[in-house]
Write a protein that holds these residues in place. Structure first.
Motif, PDB file in Angstrom:
ATOM      1  N   VAL A  56       0.871  -1.217  -0.103  1.00 40.40           N
ATOM      2  CA  VAL A  56       0.022  -0.010  -0.307  1.00 40.40           C
ATOM      3  C   VAL A  56       0.821   1.224  -0.081  1.00 40.40           C
ATOM      4  N   LEU A  57       1.987   1.311   0.874  1.00 42.35           N
ATOM      5  CA  LEU A  57       2.802   2.271   0.714  1.00 42.35           C
ATOM      6  C   LEU A  57       3.406   2.793  -0.484  1.00 42.35           C
ATOM      7  N   GLY A  58       3.942   1.470  -1.210  1.00 37.89           N
ATOM      8  CA  GLY A  58       4.619   1.823  -2.416  1.00 37.89           C
ATOM      9  C   GLY A  58       3.817   2.240  -3.631  1.00 37.89           C
ATOM     10  N   TRP A  59       2.317   1.631  -3.324  1.00 39.44           N
ATOM     11  CA  TRP A  59       1.199   2.128  -4.440  1.00 39.44           C
ATOM     12  C   TRP A  59       0.911   3.576  -4.333  1.00 39.44           C
ATOM     13  N   THR A  60       0.920   4.041  -2.759  1.00 43.11           N
ATOM     14  CA  THR A  60       0.688   5.277  -2.546  1.00 43.11           C
ATOM     15  C   THR A  60       1.568   6.281  -3.151  1.00 43.11           C
ATOM     16  N   PHE A  61       3.068   5.962  -3.394  1.00 40.63           N
ATOM     17  CA  PHE A  61       4.001   6.770  -4.036  1.00 40.63           C
ATOM     18  C   PHE A  61       3.536   6.904  -5.359  1.00 40.63           C
ATOM     19  N   VAL A  62       3.181   5.643  -6.028  1.00 40.54           N
ATOM     20  CA  VAL A  62       2.898   5.520  -7.314  1.00 40.54           C
ATOM     21  C   VAL A  62       1.496   6.617  -7.557  1.00 40.54           C
ATOM     22  N   GLY A  63       0.758   6.396  -6.930  1.00 34.05           N
ATOM     23  CA  GLY A  63      -0.531   7.116  -7.087  1.00 34.05           C
ATOM     24  C   GLY A  63      -0.292   8.561  -6.907  1.00 34.05           C
ATOM     25  N   MET A  64       0.580   9.144  -6.018  1.00 32.10           N
ATOM     26  CA  MET A  64       0.832  10.471  -6.085  1.00 32.10           C
ATOM     27  C   MET A  64       1.727  10.884  -7.209  1.00 32.10           C
ATOM     28  N   ALA A  65       2.483  10.132  -7.772  1.00 38.28           N
ATOM     29  CA  ALA A  65       3.186  10.340  -9.098  1.00 38.28           C
ATOM     30  C   ALA A  65       2.228  10.605 -10.093  1.00 38.28           C
ATOM     31  N   TRP A  66       1.186   9.682 -10.112  1.00 40.06           N
ATOM     32  CA  TRP A  66       0.356   9.807 -11.269  1.00 40.06           C
ATOM     33  C   TRP A  66      -0.563  11.178 -11.153  1.00 40.06           C
ATOM     34  N   MET A  67      -0.987  11.357  -9.836  1.00 42.48           N
ATOM     35  CA  MET A  67      -1.764  12.719  -9.629  1.00 42.48           C
ATOM     36  C   MET A  67      -1.053  13.686 -10.078  1.00 42.48           C
ATOM     37  N   ASP A  68       0.421  13.794  -9.816  1.00 45.70           N
ATOM     38  CA  ASP A  68       1.213  14.965  -9.970  1.00 45.70           C
ATOM     39  C   ASP A  68       1.318  15.271 -11.459  1.00 45.70           C
ATOM     40  N   GLU A  73       2.531  20.378 -15.011  1.00 51.64           N
ATOM     41  CA  GLU A  73       3.263  21.528 -14.834  1.00 51.64           C
ATOM     42  C   GLU A  73       4.815  20.684 -14.774  1.00 51.64           C
ATOM     43  N   PHE A  74       5.571  21.616 -14.853  1.00 49.56           N
ATOM     44  CA  PHE A  74       7.069  21.272 -14.881  1.00 49.56           C
ATOM     45  C   PHE A  74       7.550  20.749 -13.567  1.00 49.56           C
ATOM     46  N   PHE A  75       7.225  21.267 -12.178  1.00 49.75           N
ATOM     47  CA  PHE A  75       7.696  20.825 -10.946  1.00 49.75           C
ATOM     48  C   PHE A  75       6.669  19.581 -10.503  1.00 49.75           C
ATOM     49  N   SER A  76       5.562  19.376 -11.067  1.00 49.35           N
ATOM     50  CA  SER A  76       4.815  18.413 -11.018  1.00 49.35           C
ATOM     51  C   SER A  76       5.342  17.139 -11.554  1.00 49.35           C
ATOM     52  N   TYR A  77       6.013  17.266 -12.805  1.00 50.69           N
ATOM     53  CA  TYR A  77       6.837  15.975 -13.464  1.00 50.69           C
ATOM     54  C   TYR A  77       7.942  15.727 -12.424  1.00 50.69           C
ATOM     55  N   VAL A  78       8.421  16.678 -12.056  1.00 49.90           N
ATOM     56  CA  VAL A  78       9.615  16.361 -11.325  1.00 49.90           C
ATOM     57  C   VAL A  78       9.303  15.601  -9.992  1.00 49.90           C
ATOM     58  N   HIS A  79       8.228  16.079  -9.434  1.00 49.98           N
ATOM     59  CA  HIS A  79       7.524  15.293  -8.074  1.00 49.98           C
ATOM     60  C   HIS A  79       7.109  13.936  -8.450  1.00 49.98           C
ATOM     61  N   GLY A  80       6.457  13.940  -9.656  1.00 48.02           N
ATOM     62  CA  GLY A  80       6.133  12.407 -10.265  1.00 48.02           C
ATOM     63  C   GLY A  80       7.322  11.491 -10.451  1.00 48.02           C
ATOM     64  N   LEU A  81       8.327  12.085 -10.994  1.00 44.84           N
ATOM     65  CA  LEU A  81       9.186  11.232 -11.180  1.00 44.84           C
ATOM     66  C   LEU A  81      10.043  10.801  -9.783  1.00 44.84           C
ATOM     67  N   ILE A  82      10.155  11.616  -8.677  1.00 47.43           N
ATOM     68  CA  ILE A  82      10.655  11.349  -7.683  1.00 47.43           C
ATOM     69  C   ILE A  82       9.710  10.366  -6.865  1.00 47.43           C
ATOM     70  N   TYR A  83       8.216  10.555  -6.950  1.00 48.27           N
ATOM     71  CA  TYR A  83       7.347   9.676  -6.336  1.00 48.27           C
ATOM     72  C   TYR A  83       7.467   8.183  -7.086  1.00 48.27           C
ATOM     73  N   THR A  84       7.782   8.058  -8.359  1.00 44.35           N
ATOM     74  CA  THR A  84       7.824   6.853  -9.228  1.00 44.35           C
ATOM     75  C   THR A  84       8.861   6.202  -8.556  1.00 44.35           C
ATOM     76  N   VAL A  85      10.248   6.637  -8.600  1.00 45.67           N
ATOM     77  CA  VAL A  85      11.273   6.190  -8.076  1.00 45.67           C
ATOM     78  C   VAL A  85      11.097   5.494  -6.390  1.00 45.67           C
ATOM     79  N   LEU A  86      10.474   6.292  -5.598  1.00 46.84           N
ATOM     80  CA  LEU A  86      10.073   6.082  -4.161  1.00 46.84           C
ATOM     81  C   LEU A  86       9.342   4.667  -4.267  1.00 46.84           C
ATOM     82  N   GLY A  87       8.358   4.902  -5.144  1.00 43.26           N
ATOM     83  CA  GLY A  87       7.265   3.637  -5.274  1.00 43.26           C
ATOM     84  C   GLY A  87       7.886   2.388  -5.599  1.00 43.26           C
ATOM     85  N   VAL A  88       8.827   2.260  -6.544  1.00 42.66           N
ATOM     86  CA  VAL A  88       9.338   1.283  -7.399  1.00 42.66           C
ATOM     87  C   VAL A  88      10.157   0.682  -6.190  1.00 42.66           C
ATOM     88  N   GLY A  89      11.048   1.705  -5.504  1.00 43.42           N
ATOM     89  CA  GLY A  89      11.916   0.985  -4.425  1.00 43.42           C
ATOM     90  C   GLY A  89      11.245   0.513  -3.183  1.00 43.42           C
TER      91      GLY A  89
END
Length: 205
Positions: A56-68, A73-89
């Motif tokens: 659930v924690l990993g999927w939360t990061f993926v979901g936050m990336a998707w919503m970003d 927006e530029f910074f939302s893409y950056v945040h999305g990339l960070i959340y994706t890496v965290l989610g996969v990790g």
């Protein structure tokens, strides 16, 4: 034997006449108690739920990336990339733990069957049926599965173009699916143990 190591297989049948019956019976009772705890103990149920919580924690990061990313927006893409890496990790270790747990469960079932068939000890064998623990697994897993289905289908039923984004919908439904699958795994474990106990001990009575 280390605490984390699984018990060995019982001695081959042709060697048992040369071994001490009292020692073999004591080992059998001790190993079966340990294997039963590993298979259907409350700690095992909590471990299954802990792995689900990591999912659930990993999927939360993926979901936050998707919503970003949906903000475009530029910074939302950056945040999305960070959340994706965290989610996969987070999700990769969770998958590893789940696969490892499934393999260990298979080994435990094989050892349980082998040690049960190695001898007869009504006092020790009666505890292996564990109807109370089976019922705990059954009820707890059923409740978790129902909660997961309610979350997933409730999110789908209440979704609307003006109320819910696709990222929010995917996150909520994914969380519900994780809960539902966890409950299904617990239900399957309780049913498999019950059926095994009925077959194993009925044939020995």
């Amino acid at each position: 034997m280390p605490r984390s190591a699984l018990p060995p297989l019982p001695p081959p049948a042709h060697l048992r006449p040369w071994l001490d019956d009292a020692v073999l019976r004591a080992d059998r009772a001790r190993f079966l108690t340990d294997l039963s705890r590993r298979s259907l103990g409350i700690g095992r149920l909590l471990l299954l739920w802990a792995v689900a919580a990591v999912f659930v924690l990993g999927w939360t990061f993926v979901g936050m990336a998707w919503m970003d990313v949906e903000r475009h927006e530029f910074f939302s893409y950056v945040h999305g990339l960070i959340y994706t890496v965290l989610g996969v990790g987070v999700l990769i270790p969770a998958v590893f733990w789940l696969v490892r747990g499934i393999r260990q469960d298979r080994q435990v079932r094989q050892l349980l069957h082998a040690w049960v068939e190695s001898d007869r000890d009504p006092a020790a064998d009666a505890r292996l049926r564990a109807p109370g623990l089976s019922l705990v697994w059954l009820l707890a897993s059923f409740a978790l599965g129902v909660l997961g289905l309610w979350v997933a289908f409730g999110a789908a039923a209440s979704a609307g173009p003006s109320r819910t984004t696709s990222g929010e919908l995917a996150y909520i439904m994914g969380t519900g699916q994780i809960l539902w699958i966890t409950g299904l795994l617990g239900l399957a474990k309780a049913v498999v143990h019950y059926r095994w106990a009925v077959r194993a001990f009925r044939s020995r009575n």
